[in-house]
Design a protein around this motif. Structure first.
Motif, mmCIF file in Angstrom:
data_model
loop_
_atom_site.group_PDB
_atom_site.id
_atom_site.type_symbol
_atom_site.label_atom_id
_atom_site.label_comp_id
_atom_site.label_asym_id
_atom_site.label_seq_id
_atom_site.Cartn_x
_atom_site.Cartn_y
_atom_site.Cartn_z
ATOM 1 N N GLN A 179 0.862 -1.185 0.000
ATOM 2 C CA GLN A 179 0.000 0.000 0.000
ATOM 3 C C GLN A 179 0.905 1.244 0.000
ATOM 4 N N GLU A 180 1.404 1.585 -1.178
ATOM 5 C CA GLU A 180 2.413 2.634 -1.296
ATOM 6 C C GLU A 180 1.901 3.992 -0.843
ATOM 7 N N ASP A 181 0.675 4.352 -1.225
ATOM 8 C CA ASP A 181 0.146 5.664 -0.851
ATOM 9 C C ASP A 181 0.044 5.810 0.666
ATOM 10 N N VAL A 182 -0.350 4.730 1.337
ATOM 11 C CA VAL A 182 -0.428 4.767 2.796
ATOM 12 C C VAL A 182 0.967 4.926 3.399
ATOM 13 N N ALA A 183 1.932 4.197 2.861
ATOM 14 C CA ALA A 183 3.300 4.290 3.386
ATOM 15 C C ALA A 183 3.842 5.712 3.270
ATOM 16 N N TRP A 184 3.624 6.354 2.114
ATOM 17 C CA TRP A 184 4.082 7.735 1.963
ATOM 18 C C TRP A 184 3.381 8.652 2.965
ATOM 19 N N LEU A 185 2.093 8.446 3.168
ATOM 20 C CA LEU A 185 1.338 9.281 4.111
ATOM 21 C C LEU A 185 1.889 9.146 5.526
ATOM 22 N N LEU A 186 2.164 7.918 5.967
ATOM 23 C CA LEU A 186 2.683 7.715 7.322
ATOM 24 C C LEU A 186 4.070 8.324 7.482
ATOM 25 N N LEU A 187 4.882 8.210 6.465
ATOM 26 C CA LEU A 187 6.206 8.842 6.524
ATOM 27 C C LEU A 187 6.086 10.362 6.548
ATOM 28 N N TRP A 188 5.134 10.885 5.791
ATOM 29 C CA TRP A 188 4.904 12.331 5.779
ATOM 30 C C TRP A 188 4.493 12.821 7.169
ATOM 31 N N PRO A 199 8.763 12.078 -3.106
ATOM 32 C CA PRO A 199 8.433 12.263 -4.525
ATOM 33 C C PRO A 199 7.339 13.318 -4.657
ATOM 34 N N GLU A 200 7.354 14.022 -5.765
ATOM 35 C CA GLU A 200 6.413 15.124 -5.963
ATOM 36 C C GLU A 200 4.966 14.651 -5.825
ATOM 37 N N SER A 201 4.659 13.471 -6.317
ATOM 38 C CA SER A 201 3.281 12.977 -6.255
ATOM 39 C C SER A 201 2.825 12.776 -4.817
ATOM 40 N N ALA A 202 3.695 12.257 -3.964
ATOM 41 C CA ALA A 202 3.338 12.041 -2.559
ATOM 42 C C ALA A 202 3.185 13.362 -1.831
ATOM 43 N N ARG A 203 4.080 14.298 -2.122
ATOM 44 C CA ARG A 203 4.016 15.609 -1.479
ATOM 45 C C ARG A 203 2.738 16.345 -1.877
ATOM 46 N N GLN A 204 2.405 16.312 -3.155
ATOM 47 C CA GLN A 204 1.211 16.999 -3.631
ATOM 48 C C GLN A 204 -0.059 16.341 -3.096
ATOM 49 N N ALA A 205 -0.051 15.027 -2.969
ATOM 50 C CA ALA A 205 -1.216 14.323 -2.434
ATOM 51 C C ALA A 205 -1.487 14.754 -0.994
ATOM 52 N N ALA A 206 -0.426 14.847 -0.187
ATOM 53 C CA ALA A 206 -0.597 15.275 1.200
ATOM 54 C C ALA A 206 -1.077 16.720 1.282
ATOM 55 N N LEU A 207 -0.492 17.574 0.481
ATOM 56 C CA LEU A 207 -0.866 18.992 0.511
ATOM 57 C C LEU A 207 -2.294 19.203 0.016
ATOM 58 N N SER A 208 -2.704 18.421 -0.981
ATOM 59 C CA SER A 208 -4.058 18.579 -1.519
ATOM 60 C C SER A 208 -5.117 18.171 -0.506
ATOM 61 N N MET A 209 -4.766 17.287 0.433
ATOM 62 C CA MET A 209 -5.700 16.892 1.476
ATOM 63 C C MET A 209 -5.577 17.772 2.716
ATOM 64 N N GLY A 210 -4.693 18.769 2.652
ATOM 65 C CA GLY A 210 -4.522 19.679 3.774
ATOM 66 C C GLY A 210 -3.852 19.050 4.972
ATOM 67 N N ILE A 211 -2.947 18.128 4.712
ATOM 68 C CA ILE A 211 -2.297 17.400 5.809
ATOM 69 C C ILE A 211 -0.935 18.006 6.094
ATOM 70 N N GLY A 212 -0.790 18.544 7.292
ATOM 71 C CA GLY A 212 0.508 19.045 7.715
ATOM 72 C C GLY A 212 1.350 17.930 8.303
ATOM 73 N N ARG A 213 2.574 18.270 8.645
ATOM 74 C CA ARG A 213 3.474 17.286 9.238
ATOM 75 C C ARG A 213 3.508 17.469 10.748
ATOM 76 N N LEU A 214 3.548 16.347 11.480
ATOM 77 C CA LEU A 214 3.643 16.417 12.932
ATOM 78 C C LEU A 214 5.072 16.787 13.326
ATOM 79 N N GLN A 215 5.186 17.380 14.504
ATOM 80 C CA GLN A 215 6.506 17.708 15.034
ATOM 81 C C GLN A 215 7.091 16.458 15.679
ATOM 82 N N ILE A 216 8.013 15.834 14.984
ATOM 83 C CA ILE A 216 8.544 14.534 15.400
ATOM 84 C C ILE A 216 10.017 14.662 15.764
ATOM 85 N N GLU A 217 10.375 14.096 16.918
ATOM 86 C CA GLU A 217 11.787 13.996 17.287
ATOM 87 C C GLU A 217 12.404 12.770 16.616
ATOM 88 N N GLN A 218 13.699 12.796 16.446
ATOM 89 C CA GLN A 218 14.394 11.699 15.778
ATOM 90 C C GLN A 218 14.069 10.350 16.421
#
Length: 253
Positions: A179-188, A199-218
């Protein structure tokens, strides 16, 4: 006709009105719902699940106290997580709308329900994992939005590791089920991978759904999680290299 040992009602359930071809056409109609244990006691499926906590502790029929478990070769993560005998199973005959299932092992269902009764906070995380397996990106986004005001730590939810499934995370499941789209979303959402590495497609998919990134520590990066076999999601992807070349590169950053 046999009756359910819990509710003493006939072993049928009403047809769901939502399944009707025409409004009202299912009124009064029923379908079989007959789960027979090896001791001969009968239950509705849900009625037996409602007894899960006692069944998982005793491994006995909740009506006649007959020991229910059989042994099969090997072991499972369910058995290990709940301290059950290796290879234990509860085999039943189940008749429902879809037909008859002989030697159906219901121990995993009983174990899951018992676990969720004592750990209700795990229900949304397990719902998330089902969506990861099925590739339901929109369902994941909707779930996270619904829970945003209800739980304090979305990152912990996204990084949940299931003790009934070899401690796999949602990312493990997404990669395991291609499930590649899900994997990219979880990494995002839950990694410190630089945005420019996606990849541009994964980045645009997240942005189009209005999904920001969580503040994650290493240390909280979803890529650091290991399943019960000591495998990270990256290790799993490397084992399936033909499907995950680009993601292996990104997860290695």
């Amino acid at each position: 006709m046999d009756h359910c040992k819990v509710c003493d009602e006939p072993l049928v359930i009403p047809l769901d009105a939502d399944d009707a071809d025409e409004p009202g056409s299912n009124d009064g109609k029923t379908v079989p719902d007959d789960l027979e244990l090896q001791c001969g006691c009968h239950f509705h499926w849900q009625c037996l699940l409602d007894q899960s906590s006692s069944v998982i502790l005793s491994l006995q029929c909740p009506s006649c106290a007959t020991v229910l478990t059989a042994s099969r070769a090997g072991s499972s993560s369910t058995s290990s997580a709940l301290g059950l005998p290796a290879g234990a199973s509860i085999l039943v005959k189940y008749i429902n709308e879809g037909g008859t299932q002989d030697n159906l092992d219901i121990l995993p269902s009983i174990a899951e329900e018992a676990y969720l009764e004592t750990h209700p906070e795990a229900r949304p995380a397990r719902a998330l994992h089902v969506m990861c397996v099925e590739g339901d990106v929109l369902g994941i986004v909707e779930l996270l939005r619904d829970l945003n005001d209800e739980i304090d730590d979305l990152g912990a939810l996204i990084c949940y590791q299931d003790p009934l499934a070899d401690l796999k995370s949602g990312l493990h499941l997404a990669i395991e089920n291609t499930q590649e789209d899900v994997a990219w979303l979880l990494l995002w959402l839950s990694s410190v991978v630089p945005e420019t590495s996606f990849p541009e497609s994964a980045r645009q998919a997240a942005l189009s759904m209005g999904i920001g990134r969580l503040q994650i520590e290493q240390d909280d990066d979803i890529r650091t999680l290991q399943d019960a076999q000591g495998r990270s999601a990256l290790t799993l992807a490397q084992q399936l290299q033909s499907n995950w070349g680009e993601m292996i590169t990104v997860m290695s950053t």
